[in-house]
Design an enzyme around this catalytic site. Structure first.
Site, short mmCIF file in Angstrom:
data_model
loop_
_atom_site.label_atom_id
_atom_site.label_comp_id
_atom_site.label_asym_id
_atom_site.label_seq_id
_atom_site.Cartn_x
_atom_site.Cartn_y
_atom_site.Cartn_z
CG HIS A 75 -15.46 11.78 -3.52
ND1 HIS A 75 -15.58 10.89 -4.55
CD2 HIS A 75 -15.96 11.17 -2.42
CE1 HIS A 75 -16.14 9.78 -4.10
NE2 HIS A 75 -16.39 9.93 -2.81
CE1 TYR A 204 -13.58 10.59 -13.01
CE2 TYR A 204 -14.44 10.24 -15.21
CZ TYR A 204 -14.55 10.81 -13.97
OH TYR A 204 -15.63 11.60 -13.68
N PRO A 297 -21.43 11.82 -20.18
CG PRO A 297 -22.02 9.70 -19.41
CD PRO A 297 -21.96 10.53 -20.64
CE LYS A 301 -18.24 20.27 -15.18
NZ LYS A 301 -18.12 19.68 -13.84
CE1 TYR A 389 -14.66 14.65 -12.85
CE2 TYR A 389 -15.54 15.29 -10.72
CZ TYR A 389 -15.40 14.36 -11.73
OH TYR A 389 -16.00 13.13 -11.60
C1 LIG Z 1 -29.92 7.23 -18.79
C2 LIG Z 1 -29.17 8.45 -18.30
C3 LIG Z 1 -28.04 8.28 -17.48
C4 LIG Z 1 -27.34 9.41 -17.05
N1 LIG Z 1 -26.23 9.21 -16.28
C5 LIG Z 1 -25.51 10.29 -15.91
C6 LIG Z 1 -24.33 10.13 -15.16
O1 LIG Z 1 -23.93 9.02 -14.84
N2 LIG Z 1 -23.64 11.25 -14.80
C7 LIG Z 1 -24.06 12.51 -15.17
O2 LIG Z 1 -23.42 13.51 -14.83
N3 LIG Z 1 -25.19 12.69 -15.86
C8 LIG Z 1 -25.91 11.62 -16.25
N4 LIG Z 1 -27.03 11.79 -16.96
C9 LIG Z 1 -27.45 13.17 -17.24
C10 LIG Z 1 -28.30 13.76 -16.10
O3 LIG Z 1 -29.01 12.74 -15.47
C11 LIG Z 1 -29.22 14.82 -16.72
O4 LIG Z 1 -28.40 15.84 -17.23
C12 LIG Z 1 -30.25 15.39 -15.74
O5 LIG Z 1 -31.23 14.43 -15.46
C13 LIG Z 1 -30.90 16.65 -16.34
O6 LIG Z 1 -31.99 17.02 -15.55
P1 LIG Z 1 -33.29 17.62 -16.21
O7 LIG Z 1 -34.21 17.96 -15.10
O8 LIG Z 1 -32.94 18.66 -17.19
O9 LIG Z 1 -33.90 16.44 -17.10
P2 LIG Z 1 -34.52 15.05 -16.65
O10 LIG Z 1 -33.87 14.54 -15.44
O11 LIG Z 1 -34.52 14.20 -17.88
O12 LIG Z 1 -36.01 15.40 -16.25
C14 LIG Z 1 -37.01 15.65 -17.21
C15 LIG Z 1 -38.34 15.24 -16.63
O13 LIG Z 1 -39.37 15.54 -17.56
C16 LIG Z 1 -40.27 14.45 -17.63
N5 LIG Z 1 -40.92 14.51 -18.94
C17 LIG Z 1 -40.43 14.15 -20.14
N6 LIG Z 1 -41.35 14.36 -21.10
C18 LIG Z 1 -42.44 14.88 -20.49
C19 LIG Z 1 -43.71 15.29 -20.94
N7 LIG Z 1 -44.03 15.22 -22.25
N8 LIG Z 1 -44.58 15.78 -20.06
C20 LIG Z 1 -44.26 15.84 -18.74
N9 LIG Z 1 -43.06 15.45 -18.24
C21 LIG Z 1 -42.16 14.99 -19.11
C22 LIG Z 1 -39.38 13.24 -17.43
O14 LIG Z 1 -40.10 12.10 -16.99
C23 LIG Z 1 -38.43 13.75 -16.36
O15 LIG Z 1 -38.90 13.52 -15.06
C24 LIG Z 1 -27.76 10.70 -17.42
C25 LIG Z 1 -28.89 10.85 -18.20
C26 LIG Z 1 -29.59 9.75 -18.67
C27 LIG Z 1 -30.78 9.96 -19.56
#
Ligand SMILES: Cc1cc2nc3c(=O)[nH]c(=O)nc-3n(C[C@H](O)[C@H](O)[C@H](O)COP(=O)(O)OP(=O)(O)OC[C@H]3O[C@@H](n4cnc5c(N)ncnc54)[C@H](O)[C@@H]3O)c2cc1C
Length: 401
Positions: A75, A204, A297, A301, A389
């Site tokens: 995009h 948006y 969201p 970011k 962005y």
């Molecule tokens: C419901 C939801 C919707 C979202 N929608 C958007 C969006 O539309 N746009 C956007 O920009 N961002 C969005 N986000 C934010 C984005 O998805 C996150 O910032 C991103 O997933 C961060 O990645 P991460 O690897 O840090 O954490 P996560 O993706 O949360 O990964 C953490 C991992 O650790 C695992 N875990 C947790 N506890 C334990 C444990 N005790 N032992 C072992 N493993 C464990 C989890 O299962 C998961 O697989 C959303 C987040 C959520 C929760």
């Protein structure tokens, strides 16, 4: 208890943990991942979908770009619509050629898991009772249960990549971390629908009924959001009500615009919150991604920050293993937080500019419209939005190989 040893023990196989393991492997640094969910669950968890230019670049530079380049949607801008009129913000012309890619987070996760397993990487899915231990001395350990058996991973460092609800951050003793938190008086009702995206780029919209976002995951899958109350129950949002509200919040003054409708495959309500802990490290436990910070969201970011953190952590670990240099490990938290706070500011700003806050006075509403007018008519203001962005440049001169 079965015991294994590795260099970096990683908790969580989301984007942060998986990418860290991948980047480290390319530098000859071993890691083991533990994840409490199944592989299928993490590969199908629909979340973020906008990749900053820097995220696209790192995936390409490290051999993960093949499917992304084929299937992602590139995009060149977004539309901001208010008072029934759309205003386009063109990224390449405002940012020296940068763009964003729309590619689901779960697709990035699939690519990462496939790459790790093809390279002989170790990921233990469906573990339970995970704990992080002894990280304030030089021999940290991750303990967990798998199929009823106790296991221990001895390692040099632990990466806490287990998201906002994980166990790593709460394992740091009280009094070490400071949390900065903001809850918003609204949430997002998000749907994934089998329907043609309403437009080629994200839209948006700001209306007196609240905010809406029209996004997509592919040419046949739309990802659509409505501002709702955090206390709302999804059961009160039957499909017909969702489509009707989307149509009303995205209508143009000429009445010509319609959101294409289709079967709703998933729906859910996510509260909006800004959260940061400082520092992002204690002893040999390093927090990355949502384990350390979450953003609303609106600025797209969350996943991009997770990627930026593990890029910084990889560089620090490479300096340690290759040159015995601990300087960058010591700087990890401060380096990440500079970017995190700028992303927090941008996400807060986009959120407050676009959402309807029922507590706002008539003065605030008019100020909000003036801000939208300014940001869509001043080139300087548009450039600032676009720069944030597509992702701010990294101030870190060391590129990950
Ligand atoms: C419901 C939801 C919707 C979202 N929608 C958007 C969006 O539309 N746009 C956007 O920009 N961002 C969005 N986000 C934010 C984005 O998805 C996150 O910032 C991103 O997933 C961060 O990645 P991460 O690897 O840090 O954490 P996560 O993706 O949360 O990964 C953490 C991992 O650790 C695992 N875990 C947790 N506890 C334990 C444990 N005790 N032992 C072992 N493993 C464990 C989890 O299962 C998961 O697989 C959303 C987040 C959520 C929760």
């Amino acid at each position: 208890m079965a015991s294994t040893r590795t260099q970096i023990g990683i908790v969580g196989a989301g984007p942060a943990g998986l990418l860290l393991s991948h980047l480290l492997a390319r530098e000859g640094i071993e890691s083991i991942l533990v994840e409490d969910r199944s592989r299928t669950y993490v590969e199908e968890r629909i979340r973020a979908g906008v990749l900053e230019q820097g995220t696209v670049d790192i995936l390409n530079q490290t051999g993960l770009g093949e499917r992304m380049n084929r299937e992602s949607l590139i995009h060149d801008g977004i539309e901001i619509r208010f008072n029934g009129t759309g205003h386009r913000i063109d990224f390449p012309s405002l940012t020296g050629g940068k763009r964003i890619a729309v590619y689901g987070q779960h697709e990035v996760v699939k690519d990462l898991i496939a790459a790790r397993l093809a390279d002989g990487g170790v990921i233990h899915f469906e573990v339970s009772d995970v704990s992080v231990n002894d990280f304030t001395d030089t021999a940290p350990k991750i303990r967990y249960r798998k199929a009823g058996e106790g296991n221990e991973i001895a390692c040099d460092f632990i990466a806490g990549c287990d998201g906002f609800h994980g166990i790593c951050r709460p394992s740091i003793p009280e009094g070490i971390l400071t949390a900065y938190d903001r809850e918003y008086p609204f949430a997002w009702l998000g749907i994934l629908a089998e329907s043609t995206p309403a437009a080629e780029e994200l839209i948006y919209t700001h209306t007196d009924r609240g905010f809406a976002l029209l996004s997509m995951r592919s040419p046949t899958l739309s990802r659509l959001y409505l501002q709702c109350n955090p206390e709302d129950d999804i059961a009160r949002w039957p499909d017909d009500r969702i489509w009707e509200e989307l149509q009303r919040r995205t209508a143009t003054a000429d009445g010509a615009f319609r959101v294409p409708e289709g079967p709703i495959l998933q729906k859910g309500i996510t509260p909006m919150r800004s959260f940061v802990v400082e520092p992002m490290q204690h002893g040999r436990l390093y927090l990355a991604g949502d384990a350390a910070h979450i953003v609303p969201p609106t600025g797209a970011k969350g996943m991009n920050l997770a990627v930026a953190d593990v890029r910084t952590l990889t560089t620090a670990l490479v300096a340690f293993y290759k040159n015995g240099d601990v300087t960058r490990l010591g700087e990890y938290s401060a380096r990440c937080l500079r970017r995190v706070w700028k992303a927090q500011r941008f996400s807060w700003w986009m959120t407050t500019m676009l959402h309807l806050n029922r507590a706002d006075s008539p003065f605030d509403r008019r100020r909000q419209i003036a801000e939208l007018d300014y940001v869509t008519s001043s080139e300087t203001a548009m450039r600032s939005l676009a720069e944030n962005y597509v992702g701010l440049p990294f101030d870190d001169p060391v590129a990950v190989n």
